[in-house]
Design an enzyme around this catalytic site. Sequence first.
Site: not given
Length: 387
Positions: A45, A143, A275, A323
């Site tokens: 998966k 679940r 940053y 990013m």
Amino acid sequence: MTQVEQAPLQALENRAEVVVDLDAIAANTAVLRERVARPLMAVVKADGYGHGLLPAARAVLAGGADALGVAVLEEALALRAAGITAPVLAWLNGPGEDVAAALAADVEVSVNAEWGLAEVVAVARRTRLTARVHLTADTGLSREGATSADWPGLVSAAARAETDGDVAVVGLWSHLAYADAPQHPTIGQQVRVFEEAVSLARAAGLTDARRHLANSAATLALPETWYDMVRPGVALYGLDPLGGDPADHGLLPAMTVQARVALTKRVPAGAGVSYGHTYHPAQETTLALVPIGYADGVPRAAGNRAPVLAAGRQRAIAGRVCMDQFVLDVGDDPIAPGDRVVLWGSGAAGEPTAQQWADAADTIHYELVTRVGGRFRRRYVGTAGVA
């Protein structure tokens, strides 16, 4: 194309890549299959845990997997469209799924509730195809799966549908909450609930269904959960679900994540880096810019923490992950634009491992390997499963 047109594409391909070793995936599968000496459903998966759905599927089958497991039906149908004929189970099915496509492609489906079974039966009658189903019991994960209160009704309905020829119940299964903590008391409790659920199903006449409970961690550490078939996922890709060294289990990590330095520069002591200036070198140093960031699946939480192999040794990311890029402080070690850096791999060449990154970023290696992508290209090495 002219050389001028080709240059940007070549630069893109060389910027960053995820290298997947297909032979490692096949070898890991063989190790696990030999360990349990019973059928193995290989879970592919989430795009093969970030390694590529189709290449991973072919590699695990080359390694001896008996069946494939996926979460959603679209993954199963993609396997069939690619010509893969091995048994496939798709288990995360909600209302309105294209059950007809599943039955036409001979995809096995999991059923969690009586309404879900009713949908499958309706499609089976309309198409005159027999649905191969696995019934899921909720044994304590809360679940997917039918609760203990709902299970008797589900198995009774499934037994009637099997008698009518609408379904063949081929599996009874559940999932463990704490398999990565082999001594946890919930494991024994879940095993007891599972065996009670199986007994009810057998009493209802569902006698041919295979039992499967063990995920990767249980396949490695809990033989009492192996039953008729095991269902490993992340271990196939060479990662230890118990958080240790995969080599201890005979496993080899199949993924290497690497990039090329885009720029280097000398900066003075105390210069603010990236940053927020969360990093300041203690002395004059060389900074190396790596052109990948959180848009490519590099966790922002890795800033000032996660290790990268660069200029011959591991060093932590300097400052925040942006990013599209992050920075490394390499001191006075020689480094140049175009030099390779490795985020994680097998560790055999001194590079960090996915487990080291998981520890640094306060996450799990499952998340790292399945989220990495973005502008990375994926490249395969090895021949397992390659026609």
